[in-house]
Each structure stands twice: as C-alpha cells, then as structure tokens.
Design a protein around this motif. Structure first.
Motif, PDB file in Angstrom:
ATOM      1  N   PHE A 284       0.836  -1.208   0.000  1.00  0.00           N
ATOM      2  CA  PHE A 284       0.000   0.000   0.000  1.00  0.00           C
ATOM      3  C   PHE A 284       0.869   1.255   0.000  1.00  0.00           C
ATOM      4  CE2 PHE A 284      -2.118   3.423   2.316  1.00  0.00           C
ATOM      5  CZ  PHE A 284      -3.302   3.534   1.607  1.00  0.00           C
ATOM      6  N   ASP A 285       1.931   1.246   0.804  1.00  0.00           N
ATOM      7  CA  ASP A 285       2.841   2.392   0.853  1.00  0.00           C
ATOM      8  C   ASP A 285       3.468   2.640  -0.517  1.00  0.00           C
ATOM      9  OD1 ASP A 285       2.229   2.510   3.488  1.00  0.00           O
ATOM     10  OD2 ASP A 285       4.137   1.715   4.217  1.00  0.00           O
ATOM     11  N   TYR A 286       3.952   1.580  -1.161  1.00  0.00           N
ATOM     12  CA  TYR A 286       4.561   1.715  -2.483  1.00  0.00           C
ATOM     13  C   TYR A 286       3.545   2.238  -3.503  1.00  0.00           C
ATOM     14  CZ  TYR A 286       8.757  -0.779  -0.963  1.00  0.00           C
ATOM     15  OH  TYR A 286       9.917  -1.144  -0.327  1.00  0.00           O
ATOM     16  N   PHE A 287       2.317   1.747  -3.411  1.00  0.00           N
ATOM     17  CA  PHE A 287       1.276   2.179  -4.341  1.00  0.00           C
ATOM     18  C   PHE A 287       0.997   3.676  -4.192  1.00  0.00           C
ATOM     19  CE2 PHE A 287      -3.340   2.918  -4.977  1.00  0.00           C
ATOM     20  CZ  PHE A 287      -3.385   2.722  -6.344  1.00  0.00           C
ATOM     21  N   ILE A 288       0.870   4.157  -2.963  1.00  0.00           N
ATOM     22  CA  ILE A 288       0.593   5.577  -2.732  1.00  0.00           C
ATOM     23  C   ILE A 288       1.782   6.437  -3.172  1.00  0.00           C
ATOM     24  CG2 ILE A 288       0.197   7.330  -0.960  1.00  0.00           C
ATOM     25  CD1 ILE A 288      -2.259   5.709  -1.596  1.00  0.00           C
ATOM     26  N   ILE A 289       2.993   5.993  -2.885  1.00  0.00           N
ATOM     27  CA  ILE A 289       4.183   6.753  -3.286  1.00  0.00           C
ATOM     28  C   ILE A 289       4.241   6.894  -4.807  1.00  0.00           C
ATOM     29  CG2 ILE A 289       6.709   6.659  -3.409  1.00  0.00           C
ATOM     30  CD1 ILE A 289       6.657   5.382  -0.614  1.00  0.00           C
ATOM     31  N   ILE A 290       4.034   5.784  -5.518  1.00  0.00           N
ATOM     32  CA  ILE A 290       4.072   5.817  -6.984  1.00  0.00           C
ATOM     33  C   ILE A 290       2.954   6.700  -7.524  1.00  0.00           C
ATOM     34  CG2 ILE A 290       3.763   4.408  -9.065  1.00  0.00           C
ATOM     35  CD1 ILE A 290       5.128   2.119  -7.526  1.00  0.00           C
ATOM     36  N   LEU A 291       1.754   6.605  -6.927  1.00  0.00           N
ATOM     37  CA  LEU A 291       0.625   7.415  -7.384  1.00  0.00           C
ATOM     38  C   LEU A 291       0.887   8.905  -7.153  1.00  0.00           C
ATOM     39  CD1 LEU A 291      -2.190   7.162  -8.628  1.00  0.00           C
ATOM     40  CD2 LEU A 291      -3.131   7.132  -6.312  1.00  0.00           C
TER      41      LEU A 291
ATOM     42  N   SER B 141      -6.743   9.193  -9.496  1.00  0.00           N
ATOM     43  CA  SER B 141      -5.909   9.577  -8.349  1.00  0.00           C
ATOM     44  C   SER B 141      -6.732  10.294  -7.285  1.00  0.00           C
ATOM     45  CB  SER B 141      -4.744  10.463  -8.802  1.00  0.00           C
ATOM     46  OG  SER B 141      -5.212  11.652  -9.410  1.00  0.00           O
ATOM     47  N   ILE B 142      -7.682  11.148  -7.717  1.00  0.00           N
ATOM     48  CA  ILE B 142      -8.542  11.844  -6.761  1.00  0.00           C
ATOM     49  C   ILE B 142      -9.387  10.842  -5.983  1.00  0.00           C
ATOM     50  CG2 ILE B 142     -10.606  13.297  -6.584  1.00  0.00           C
ATOM     51  CD1 ILE B 142      -8.135  14.936  -6.762  1.00  0.00           C
ATOM     52  N   ALA B 143      -9.896   9.827  -6.675  1.00  0.00           N
ATOM     53  CA  ALA B 143     -10.701   8.809  -6.005  1.00  0.00           C
ATOM     54  C   ALA B 143      -9.883   8.064  -4.960  1.00  0.00           C
ATOM     55  CB  ALA B 143     -11.257   7.830  -7.045  1.00  0.00           C
ATOM     56  N   ILE B 144      -8.662   7.676  -5.317  1.00  0.00           N
ATOM     57  CA  ILE B 144      -7.799   6.948  -4.381  1.00  0.00           C
ATOM     58  C   ILE B 144      -7.439   7.829  -3.193  1.00  0.00           C
ATOM     59  CG2 ILE B 144      -5.561   5.839  -4.079  1.00  0.00           C
ATOM     60  CD1 ILE B 144      -7.536   4.189  -5.694  1.00  0.00           C
ATOM     61  N   PHE B 145      -7.042   9.081  -3.450  1.00  0.00           N
ATOM     62  CA  PHE B 145      -6.641   9.975  -2.361  1.00  0.00           C
ATOM     63  C   PHE B 145      -7.821  10.320  -1.463  1.00  0.00           C
ATOM     64  CE2 PHE B 145      -3.126  11.562  -5.350  1.00  0.00           C
ATOM     65  CZ  PHE B 145      -2.247  10.621  -4.859  1.00  0.00           C
ATOM     66  N   THR B 146      -9.025  10.406  -2.044  1.00  0.00           N
ATOM     67  CA  THR B 146     -10.214  10.678  -1.231  1.00  0.00           C
ATOM     68  C   THR B 146     -10.514   9.500  -0.308  1.00  0.00           C
ATOM     69  OG1 THR B 146     -11.136  12.063  -2.989  1.00  0.00           O
ATOM     70  CG2 THR B 146     -12.653  11.276  -1.296  1.00  0.00           C
ATOM     71  N   ILE B 147     -10.452   8.285  -0.865  1.00  0.00           N
ATOM     72  CA  ILE B 147     -10.672   7.083  -0.052  1.00  0.00           C
ATOM     73  C   ILE B 147      -9.623   6.992   1.051  1.00  0.00           C
ATOM     74  CG2 ILE B 147     -10.639   4.562  -0.085  1.00  0.00           C
ATOM     75  CD1 ILE B 147     -11.788   4.745  -2.942  1.00  0.00           C
TER      76      ILE B 147
ATOM     77  N   LEU C 232       0.907  19.848  -3.944  1.00  0.00           N
ATOM     78  CA  LEU C 232       1.126  19.596  -2.521  1.00  0.00           C
ATOM     79  C   LEU C 232       1.094  18.114  -2.191  1.00  0.00           C
ATOM     80  CD1 LEU C 232      -1.049  22.424  -0.906  1.00  0.00           C
ATOM     81  CD2 LEU C 232       1.424  22.381  -1.185  1.00  0.00           C
ATOM     82  N   ARG C 233       0.629  17.301  -3.148  1.00  0.00           N
ATOM     83  CA  ARG C 233       0.607  15.857  -2.913  1.00  0.00           C
ATOM     84  C   ARG C 233       1.993  15.306  -2.637  1.00  0.00           C
ATOM     85  NH1 ARG C 233      -3.198  14.693  -8.153  1.00  0.00           N
ATOM     86  NH2 ARG C 233      -5.072  15.705  -7.361  1.00  0.00           N
ATOM     87  N   VAL C 234       3.001  16.011  -3.147  1.00  0.00           N
ATOM     88  CA  VAL C 234       4.359  15.521  -2.931  1.00  0.00           C
ATOM     89  C   VAL C 234       4.689  15.478  -1.447  1.00  0.00           C
ATOM     90  CG1 VAL C 234       5.549  17.750  -3.038  1.00  0.00           C
ATOM     91  CG2 VAL C 234       6.710  15.684  -3.848  1.00  0.00           C
ATOM     92  N   PHE C 235       4.026  16.329  -0.635  1.00  0.00           N
ATOM     93  CA  PHE C 235       4.277  16.321   0.805  1.00  0.00           C
ATOM     94  C   PHE C 235       3.681  15.086   1.476  1.00  0.00           C
ATOM     95  CE2 PHE C 235       4.779  20.874  -0.083  1.00  0.00           C
ATOM     96  CZ  PHE C 235       5.970  21.113   0.565  1.00  0.00           C
ATOM     97  N   LYS C 236       2.803  14.378   0.774  1.00  0.00           N
ATOM     98  CA  LYS C 236       2.269  13.131   1.315  1.00  0.00           C
ATOM     99  C   LYS C 236       3.365  12.099   1.484  1.00  0.00           C
ATOM    100  CE  LYS C 236      -1.482  11.592  -0.666  1.00  0.00           C
ATOM    101  NZ  LYS C 236      -2.450  11.393   0.417  1.00  0.00           N
ATOM    102  N   LEU C 237       4.452  12.277   0.721  1.00  0.00           N
ATOM    103  CA  LEU C 237       5.569  11.335   0.827  1.00  0.00           C
ATOM    104  C   LEU C 237       6.232  11.410   2.190  1.00  0.00           C
ATOM    105  CD1 LEU C 237       7.237  11.803  -2.687  1.00  0.00           C
ATOM    106  CD2 LEU C 237       5.629  10.042  -1.961  1.00  0.00           C
ATOM    107  N   ASN C 238       5.939  12.490   2.922  1.00  0.00           N
ATOM    108  CA  ASN C 238       6.534  12.640   4.248  1.00  0.00           C
ATOM    109  C   ASN C 238       6.175  11.477   5.163  1.00  0.00           C
ATOM    110  OD1 ASN C 238       7.975  14.278   6.239  1.00  0.00           O
ATOM    111  ND2 ASN C 238       5.984  14.452   7.230  1.00  0.00           N
TER     112      ASN C 238
END
Length: 309
Positions: A27-34, A67-73, A136-142
């Motif tokens: 899941f972590d790898y999937f979110i990072i790649i997305l 991507s919006i659907a995944i990030f919203t979920i 700002l999604r890049v900050f999600k990598l934090n």
C-alpha cells in the motif's frame, strides 16, 4: 474502547508498513508511486497534453479522476481510523486532531480543487490557482520517507532557535534599511525613496544575492553596503548551522535508538535461549534422577536385575 478487527487491520495497512506486513508495504509503495505520477502529470499537463502530435487530454483527465478517487478514499480511511492513531483522546477529539494536523490539511488541499465546482465555485481563475495545490501531494511522501520525517523532527526541535535567527534577521533588515535611507536619500532619492522601498535593497544585500538594481552612490553608503553584505553571510550561516547540527544530532539519536533496540532484541533472544536451555537441563536432570532410582540389583538376594529402558 473496543474496535472491530477490520478497522484495526485497515489502520495497520494505511499507516507506514513494517517489513513483515506485506499488504501495508505494498500500500505504501502504491501511494508513493501514485503521488509521484500525479505530480509528474500536473507538471506535464501544464506544458502540453499532446505527445507525438496526438492529444492525450482524456488520459490525463482519467488519471486525475482515478488519483482523486484513491486519495479521497485514503483521506476518509485515515479519518475513520483517527481514534486508533490517537487512543488517548476521545473519538471526536481524535477526529478533530487529525483533520487539523499538517499532513491531513495537505491531503485535503490536494483533493479540494476537484470538488470545488460541485460546491458551487465557478470562478475559473480561482480554480486554476487551486489546481496548483495538486503539487502539494508531494508532501504526502513525508509519511513514507524516513529522511523527510527526520527533517520534520529537526524543524520541530530547533524551531525556537530558527525563530530567533529569523527575528534577528528582521531586526538587521530594519536597521540597515533605515540607516541606508538616511545616508542615501538626499543623493539618490529614486533608488532610496523611503524606508519601505529601501527594504528591498536590504533583503538583496543581506542574502548576498546582489541584483545590483539598487546600489548606493555615496562613500558612506558603499561602506554600509559592504558591512551589511558581510553580516549577511553570518545571518545566512546561522540557520544553516543550526539545521546541520540538529540533523546530525537526530541521525546519531536514531542510530543509537536502533542499536538499543537491536541490543534489546538480542538480550530477549538470549534470555529465551537460556530459559529454554534451563528447561532442557531440568528435563535431563529429572530423567537422570528417575534413571538413577531404578533398581539394578535385587534388594533381597543382591542379584543383578536386567536394566529397564
């Protein structure tokens, strides 16, 4: 408070995964790649949606919806599991604490531009500006980068020192711009018309950028300009040295903590091994005692009896 097994499992998956938890790691790898693909898509879309003469705007739009659907979920799941993240708080306080946390605000701002038209916002200029928030999604990598977490910890720990250096820099800007105004205003009124306008010269000089669009012409002004530039070197070096020292301290603390954790694991394993060996020795001792009490000679005639295995 008791929570369902499903809710607890969702929490362990969406939080940064441990090596033994494959689903959480995937899941972590999937979110990072997305996140990375989403940022690349935003940058690419600002340049052109045409590749090789063909317009791929529909694919960019589809990827944005996906991507919006995944990030919203993801955002809703993190909100749902907030009480597990903050077990010391009540349910509603945990929800509020997560909603107003820095990373949650980043998550919300990253998806908000997509939903604004559905909320009745029709100002296209505002929407175009808000679309930039997708970066700002890049900050999600934090969440998933130990290095970014390390920088965040350093900023939190050294925040007071950094604020002090910024305050000192502001005072220096004000003093230098005021002095330069009184030194240069009469000779060069266009370059230094007032103290507020002179602040631009102070910022450029103090940061040692030196654009050269505003320069003093008097000897005293040039001396003041040189002194401000030299002081600026130290002002710029102060926060850099504070961050460097804090970064090194955190790295050492993390290494020390990892070593201590490793020692604790080794100590625990050694203790378990000793306990296991003690049980084995005890079993052997009991077996030998039982064997030693077995009669090998007849107590009446003294004749040797056959050994019993």
């Amino acid at each position: 408070m008791n929570y369902s097994t499903f809710r607890i499992r969702i929490y362990t998956i969406i939080e940064r995964g441990e090596k033994h938890d494959k689903k959480s790691v995937y899941f972590d790898y999937f979110i990072i790649i997305l996140v990375l693909l989403s940022v690349i898509s935003t940058i690419w879309e600002s340049h052109s949606t045409k590749i090789g003469g063909k317009d791929y705007k529909v694919f960019f739009d589809f990827f944005e919806f996906f991507s919006i659907a995944i990030f919203t979920i993801e955002y809703l799941l993190r909100l749902w599991t907030a009480p597990l993240k903050y077990p010391h708080l009540s349910t509603w306080k945990a929800y509020l604490k997560y909603i107003f946390s820095f990373i949650a605000l980043i998550d919300l701002l990253a998806i908000l531009p997509f939903y604004l038209p559905f909320l009745g916002v029709e100002d296209l200029r505002l929407l175009r500006m808000m679309r930039l928030l997708r970066l700002l999604r890049v900050f999600k990598l934090n969440r998933y980068s130990r290095a970014l977490n390390l920088v965040s910890d350093v900023l939190k720990e050294k925040g007071e020192e950094l604020v002090t250096t910024v305050f000192f820099a502001l005072i220096l800007l004000l003093v230098s711009s005021t002095l330069m105004y009184y030194v240069e205003h009469e000779t060069n009124p266009e370059g230094f018309p007032n103290i507020i306008a002179t602040l631009w010269w102070a910022v450029v000089t103090l940061t040692t950028v030196g654009y050269g669009d505003v320069v003093p012409v008097t000897m005293l002004g040039k001396i003041l300009n040189g002194a401000t530039a030299l002081i600026g070197i130290g002002v710029v070096a102060l926060p850099t040295s504070i961050l460097s020292a804090g970064f090194l301290e955190k790295v050492e603390e993390r290494k020390k903590a990892e070593k201590e954790a490793k020692k604790q694991i080794e100590k625990q394993l050694l203790q378990e091994l000793k306990e296991r060996n003690g049980e084995i020795e005890k079993e052997e001792s009991e077996n030998s005692t039982t064997h030693s009490t077995t009669l090998c000679y007849c107590p009446h005639c003294g004749g040797k009896l056959p050994e019993i295995n």
